[in-house]
Design a protein around this motif. Structure first.
Motif, PDB file in Angstrom:
ATOM      1  N   ASP A  37      10.927  -6.647   5.586  1.00  0.00           N
ATOM      2  CA  ASP A  37      10.453  -5.388   5.518  1.00  0.00           C
ATOM      3  C   ASP A  37       8.280  -5.004   5.675  1.00  0.00           C
ATOM      4  N   ILE A  38       8.468  -4.624   7.003  1.00  0.00           N
ATOM      5  CA  ILE A  38       6.940  -4.825   7.201  1.00  0.00           C
ATOM      6  C   ILE A  38       6.182  -4.070   7.174  1.00  0.00           C
ATOM      7  N   THR A  39       5.186  -3.459   6.060  1.00  0.00           N
ATOM      8  CA  THR A  39       3.820  -2.482   5.965  1.00  0.00           C
ATOM      9  C   THR A  39       2.884  -2.835   6.012  1.00  0.00           C
ATOM     10  N   ALA A  40       2.210  -3.887   6.890  1.00  0.00           N
ATOM     11  CA  ALA A  40       0.809  -4.789   6.422  1.00  0.00           C
ATOM     12  C   ALA A  40       0.138  -3.849   7.530  1.00  0.00           C
TER      13      ALA A  40
ATOM     14  N   GLY B 178       1.103  -1.152   0.584  1.00  0.00           N
ATOM     15  CA  GLY B 178       0.256   0.256  -0.361  1.00  0.00           C
ATOM     16  C   GLY B 178       0.923   1.402  -0.131  1.00  0.00           C
ATOM     17  N   PHE B 179       0.502   2.677   0.519  1.00  0.00           N
ATOM     18  CA  PHE B 179       0.802   3.583   0.293  1.00  0.00           C
ATOM     19  C   PHE B 179       2.269   3.730   1.401  1.00  0.00           C
TER      20      PHE B 179
ATOM     21  N   PHE C 127      10.517   2.887  -2.949  1.00  0.00           N
ATOM     22  CA  PHE C 127      11.485   4.436  -3.565  1.00  0.00           C
ATOM     23  C   PHE C 127      11.676   4.293  -2.557  1.00  0.00           C
ATOM     24  N   GLY C 128      12.256   3.962  -1.040  1.00  0.00           N
ATOM     25  CA  GLY C 128      13.297   4.488  -0.404  1.00  0.00           C
ATOM     26  C   GLY C 128      14.789   3.764  -0.632  1.00  0.00           C
ATOM     27  N   PHE C 129      14.709   1.769  -0.940  1.00  0.00           N
ATOM     28  CA  PHE C 129      15.865   1.442  -1.252  1.00  0.00           C
ATOM     29  C   PHE C 129      15.771   1.714  -2.386  1.00  0.00           C
ATOM     30  N   ALA C 130      15.099   1.941  -3.532  1.00  0.00           N
ATOM     31  CA  ALA C 130      15.586   2.694  -5.139  1.00  0.00           C
ATOM     32  C   ALA C 130      16.617   3.276  -4.752  1.00  0.00           C
ATOM     33  N   SER C 131      16.065   4.728  -3.615  1.00  0.00           N
ATOM     34  CA  SER C 131      16.474   6.120  -4.097  1.00  0.00           C
ATOM     35  C   SER C 131      17.919   6.027  -3.344  1.00  0.00           C
ATOM     36  N   ALA C 132      17.834   5.575  -2.515  1.00  0.00           N
ATOM     37  CA  ALA C 132      19.344   5.319  -1.230  1.00  0.00           C
ATOM     38  C   ALA C 132      20.565   4.624  -1.543  1.00  0.00           C
TER      39      ALA C 132
END
Length: 373
Positions: A79-82, A14-15, A22-27
């Motif tokens: 990575d938990i975003t549930a 989700g959000f 995006f954080g993993f891609a940019s960092a």
């Protein structure tokens, strides 16, 4: 020289799941990290949703069963975003499997659950991170430096807000956030106000809470309505260990507000004011300014405010919300490598949940309460 790979398994798309990606891609493109980051596997509630997320977000694998991520020996970080109520089971399973855990806030709906998760991670030597990325803003770092350096003098007062309107419509459906285990507004967004308060002004020792349910029932999505018992607005008066006093508010029915994560700090020599709605700016008042020349001056974010300069060489061009998540990811990856302390680990997440519960208990009992560690 080839770097080791850190393989990521994400639960939830989700959000916040997308924001983490995006954080993993940019960092790695902004910071010199000790690992190459690999988006290994993503889990969602159906295979179709997971496969779609994998294609969109760039994961090599997908699954409808989050336990596949836990069981996979190749995955290093879970990575938990549930939804909030699922954090404990997922995190404990990942810890038992020896994986590092990155969990979006709140760490768990109950402080007792957060404590169990914290103790399990520390016993296993697991590196943990809780998603409080607003604290990664260079302007908040500058505010903290100014306070610590004594530029504001003795801190007397603090006011903090986190107000949005995403629950302002009384006819919007009941969600997992309205479930009692979700905690309500004080837990969902007031937690950010509390984290910022302690980040800037140090430990909170006493609270007086007031939690109000304004919308008493909501559509259940099946033609009926469901009773709401959690707060739509949560407020608290605060006493800090330093002797300063203050207040915070978490409000998810604040009509017209999309991201009012604001604070004001008042000292004997100066003051600071900040709004997340313009989060590349910090306002500073200095009592030493000449009479007739006093007023809040605008400090614009720029390369002098690390790590802004790694994103952009020009001041005033502004960082964004996802950039803060990239800063958070970089800090966590360095902690996994043993190059830095964990920026906001499970122990700190437990602290915030303890503050939330103390405010909720204070509101129920209508009295001041001490905050236990």
């Amino acid at each position: 020289m080839t770097k080791p790979r850190l393989k990521i398994g994400l639960i939830g798309t989700g959000f916040m799941g997308k924001t983490h990606v995006f954080g993993f891609a940019s960092a790695p493109r902004v910071f010199e990290l000790p690992y190459d980051l690999e988006l290994h596997t993503v889990a969602d509630i159906t295979q179709e949703a997971a496969a779609s997320a994998a294609r969109t977000l760039g994961f090599a694998n997908s699954t409808a069963n989050w336990r596949d991520i836990i069981a996979n020996p190749d995955i290093d970080v879970v990575d938990i975003t549930a939804p909030n109520a699922l954090h404990k089971e997922m995190a404990l399973a990942a810890i038992a499997a020896g994986k590092h855990v990155y969990c979006e806030k709140p760490l768990a709906p109950l402080a007792s659950d957060a404590r169990e998760m914290t103790n399990a991670a520390e016993a296993k030597g697991i590196r943990t991170q809780v998603g409080f990325n607003y604290l990664c803003n260079p302007m908040l770092g500058l505010a903290r430096e100014m306070i610590a350096a004594g530029e504001l003098g003795e801190i007397r007062g603090y006011r903090g807000l986190h107000c949005e309107d995403y629950m302002a419509d009384a006819n919007a459906n009941y969600t997992f956030r309205h479930d009692p285990v979700g905690g309500g507004a004080i837990a969902d967004i007031g937690s950010h106000a509390l984290a910022t308060a302690e980040y800037l002004c140090g430990p909170i020792t006493r609270v007086m809470g007031d939690c109000v349910t304004v919308i008493s029932d909501r559509p259940d999505g099946r033609g009926g309505r469901k009773v709401v018992t959690v707060d739509d607005v949560g407020r608290a008066f605060l006493r800090f260990e330093s002797g300063a006093t203050g207040s915070i508010e978490g409000n998810w029915i604040a009509t017209g507000r999309k991201m009012q994560h604001d604070f004001e700090v008042y000292g004997t020599k100066g003051a600071l004011a900040f709004s997340q709605e313009q989060f590349n700016v910090l306002h500073y008042f200095d009592t030493a300014d000449a009479t007739g020349r006093q007023g809040f001056r605008r400090i614009e974010a720029g390369p002098d405010h690390k790590p802004y300069g790694l994103f952009c060489v020009a001041p005033g061009h502004q960082l964004g919300f996802n950039d803060l998540k990239a800063i958070e990811v970089a800090g966590y990856v360095n902690a996994i490598a043993g190059k830095a302390p964990e920026p906001f680990n499970f122990r700190k997440g437990l602290r915030i949940q303890t503050l939330v519960e103390t405010i909720q208990n204070s509101a129920r009992e209508e009295k001041w309460m001490d905050v236990r560690s």
